[in-house]
Design a protein around this motif. Structure first.
Motif, PDB file in Angstrom:
ATOM      1  N   TYR A  60       0.748  -1.328   0.046  1.00  0.00           N
ATOM      2  CA  TYR A  60      -0.007  -0.084  -0.246  1.00  0.00           C
ATOM      3  C   TYR A  60       0.743   1.361  -0.213  1.00  0.00           C
ATOM      4  N   LYS A  61       0.252   2.235  -0.520  1.00  0.00           N
ATOM      5  CA  LYS A  61       0.765   3.643  -0.466  1.00  0.00           C
ATOM      6  C   LYS A  61       0.748   4.068   0.886  1.00  0.00           C
ATOM      7  N   ASP A  62       1.727   4.623   1.459  1.00  0.00           N
ATOM      8  CA  ASP A  62       1.643   4.761   2.780  1.00  0.00           C
ATOM      9  C   ASP A  62       0.253   5.548   3.643  1.00  0.00           C
ATOM     10  N   SER A  63      -0.132   6.518   2.626  1.00  0.00           N
ATOM     11  CA  SER A  63      -1.283   7.502   2.952  1.00  0.00           C
ATOM     12  C   SER A  63      -2.717   6.768   2.996  1.00  0.00           C
ATOM     13  N   VAL A  64      -2.717   5.600   2.611  1.00  0.00           N
ATOM     14  CA  VAL A  64      -3.845   4.542   2.750  1.00  0.00           C
ATOM     15  C   VAL A  64      -3.792   3.545   3.397  1.00  0.00           C
ATOM     16  N   LYS A  65      -2.634   3.337   3.948  1.00  0.00           N
ATOM     17  CA  LYS A  65      -2.535   2.223   4.965  1.00  0.00           C
ATOM     18  C   LYS A  65      -3.312   2.244   6.137  1.00  0.00           C
ATOM     19  N   GLY A  66      -4.229   1.244   6.564  1.00  0.00           N
ATOM     20  CA  GLY A  66      -5.122   1.160   7.566  1.00  0.00           C
ATOM     21  C   GLY A  66      -6.493   1.676   7.222  1.00  0.00           C
ATOM     22  N   ARG A  67      -6.593   2.268   5.918  1.00  0.00           N
ATOM     23  CA  ARG A  67      -8.016   2.787   5.449  1.00  0.00           C
ATOM     24  C   ARG A  67      -8.419   1.684   4.070  1.00  0.00           C
ATOM     25  N   PHE A  68      -7.551   1.318   3.333  1.00  0.00           N
ATOM     26  CA  PHE A  68      -7.953   0.820   2.192  1.00  0.00           C
ATOM     27  C   PHE A  68      -7.370  -0.770   2.196  1.00  0.00           C
ATOM     28  N   THR A  69      -7.935  -1.492   1.636  1.00  0.00           N
ATOM     29  CA  THR A  69      -7.553  -3.085   1.613  1.00  0.00           C
ATOM     30  C   THR A  69      -7.715  -3.750   0.087  1.00  0.00           C
ATOM     31  N   ILE A  70      -6.894  -4.058  -0.115  1.00  0.00           N
ATOM     32  CA  ILE A  70      -7.023  -4.830  -1.672  1.00  0.00           C
ATOM     33  C   ILE A  70      -7.039  -6.228  -1.378  1.00  0.00           C
ATOM     34  N   SER A  71      -7.960  -6.947  -2.228  1.00  0.00           N
ATOM     35  CA  SER A  71      -8.168  -8.322  -2.005  1.00  0.00           C
ATOM     36  C   SER A  71      -8.608  -9.040  -3.450  1.00  0.00           C
ATOM     37  N   ARG A  72      -8.542 -10.144  -3.538  1.00  0.00           N
ATOM     38  CA  ARG A  72      -8.839 -11.199  -4.874  1.00  0.00           C
ATOM     39  C   ARG A  72      -9.624 -12.044  -4.617  1.00  0.00           C
ATOM     40  N   ASP A  73     -10.510 -12.413  -5.444  1.00  0.00           N
ATOM     41  CA  ASP A  73     -11.381 -13.562  -5.510  1.00  0.00           C
ATOM     42  C   ASP A  73     -11.016 -14.179  -7.063  1.00  0.00           C
ATOM     43  N   ASN A  74     -10.333 -15.338  -6.811  1.00  0.00           N
ATOM     44  CA  ASN A  74      -9.942 -16.078  -7.979  1.00  0.00           C
ATOM     45  C   ASN A  74     -10.916 -16.772  -8.496  1.00  0.00           C
ATOM     46  N   ALA A  75     -11.886 -17.104  -7.938  1.00  0.00           N
ATOM     47  CA  ALA A  75     -13.197 -17.837  -8.392  1.00  0.00           C
ATOM     48  C   ALA A  75     -14.073 -16.958  -9.369  1.00  0.00           C
ATOM     49  N   LYS A  76     -13.832 -15.682  -9.027  1.00  0.00           N
ATOM     50  CA  LYS A  76     -14.609 -14.563  -9.894  1.00  0.00           C
ATOM     51  C   LYS A  76     -13.803 -13.778 -10.571  1.00  0.00           C
ATOM     52  N   ASN A  77     -12.623 -14.219 -10.811  1.00  0.00           N
ATOM     53  CA  ASN A  77     -11.449 -13.414 -11.687  1.00  0.00           C
ATOM     54  C   ASN A  77     -11.464 -11.982 -11.300  1.00  0.00           C
ATOM     55  N   THR A  78     -11.553 -11.539 -10.178  1.00  0.00           N
ATOM     56  CA  THR A  78     -11.999 -10.409  -9.606  1.00  0.00           C
ATOM     57  C   THR A  78     -11.130  -9.746  -8.495  1.00  0.00           C
ATOM     58  N   VAL A  79     -10.625  -8.400  -8.574  1.00  0.00           N
ATOM     59  CA  VAL A  79      -9.735  -7.959  -7.592  1.00  0.00           C
ATOM     60  C   VAL A  79     -10.846  -6.525  -6.943  1.00  0.00           C
ATOM     61  N   TYR A  80     -10.784  -6.708  -5.848  1.00  0.00           N
ATOM     62  CA  TYR A  80     -11.116  -5.320  -5.080  1.00  0.00           C
ATOM     63  C   TYR A  80     -10.313  -4.421  -4.299  1.00  0.00           C
ATOM     64  N   LEU A  81     -10.893  -3.127  -4.172  1.00  0.00           N
ATOM     65  CA  LEU A  81     -10.162  -2.028  -3.283  1.00  0.00           C
ATOM     66  C   LEU A  81     -11.371  -1.780  -2.476  1.00  0.00           C
ATOM     67  N   GLN A  82     -11.438  -2.176  -1.217  1.00  0.00           N
ATOM     68  CA  GLN A  82     -12.451  -1.505  -0.199  1.00  0.00           C
ATOM     69  C   GLN A  82     -11.615  -0.315   0.396  1.00  0.00           C
ATOM     70  N   MET A  83     -12.380   0.867   0.267  1.00  0.00           N
ATOM     71  CA  MET A  83     -11.816   2.072   0.626  1.00  0.00           C
ATOM     72  C   MET A  83     -12.652   2.498   1.853  1.00  0.00           C
ATOM     73  N   ASN A  84     -12.103   2.772   2.921  1.00  0.00           N
ATOM     74  CA  ASN A  84     -12.992   3.148   4.156  1.00  0.00           C
ATOM     75  C   ASN A  84     -12.354   4.479   4.496  1.00  0.00           C
ATOM     76  N   SER A  85     -13.080   5.344   5.483  1.00  0.00           N
ATOM     77  CA  SER A  85     -12.714   6.618   5.889  1.00  0.00           C
ATOM     78  C   SER A  85     -12.264   7.415   4.875  1.00  0.00           C
ATOM     79  N   LEU A  86     -12.800   7.648   3.700  1.00  0.00           N
ATOM     80  CA  LEU A  86     -12.385   8.561   2.569  1.00  0.00           C
ATOM     81  C   LEU A  86     -12.259   9.866   2.896  1.00  0.00           C
TER      82      LEU A  86
END
Length: 126
Positions: A60-86
């Motif tokens: 992660y970029k330092d300024s988004v650590k603790g707020r953003f989470t990247i994850s992947r669902d290989n079964a759906k062939n999809t990657v997500y970026l959860q962004m909190n406290s925008l």
């Protein structure tokens, strides 16, 4: 060849959350490194987050650590970026990118990625 389509952007207020999706087609991206980048008005494109191959480590970029989470669902062939406290400074067009052969030391360099989505707009009001 990999095609990527981002979705999930929108207009929110500071403190709100969004989840961005990066849907891949053409082939499995389970063996690809996936990065999220963003470009704010008047600024260069910058690295936000990345996830390594086959559900590996995240970065992660330092300024988004603790707020953003990247994850992947290989079964759906999809990657997500959860962004909190925008924050207003998160306002940008967000892009996902994929590469099969990128090495760990290069994951923050946009020039290293072969495949890119069209981007999705995130606007955070104060």
């Amino acid at each position: 060849q990999v095609q990527l389509v981002e979705s999930g952007g929108g207009l929110v207020q500071a403190g709100d959350s969004l989840r961005l999706s990066c849907a891949a087609s053409g082939r499995s991206i389970s063996d690809h490194v996936i990065g999220w980048f963003r470009r704010a008005p008047g600024k260069d494109r910058e690295f936000v987050a990345a996830i390594f191959r086959r559900g590996g480590h995240t970065y992660y970029k330092d300024s988004v650590k603790g707020r953003f989470t990247i994850s992947r669902d290989n079964a759906k062939n999809t990657v997500y970026l959860q962004m909190n406290s925008l924050k207003p400074e998160d306002t940008a067009v967000y892009y996902c990118a994929a590469d099969r052969s990128i090495i760990l030391s290069s994951i923050r360099r946009d020039s290293e990625y072969d495949y890119w989505g069209q981007g999705t707009q995130v606007t955070v009001s104060s």
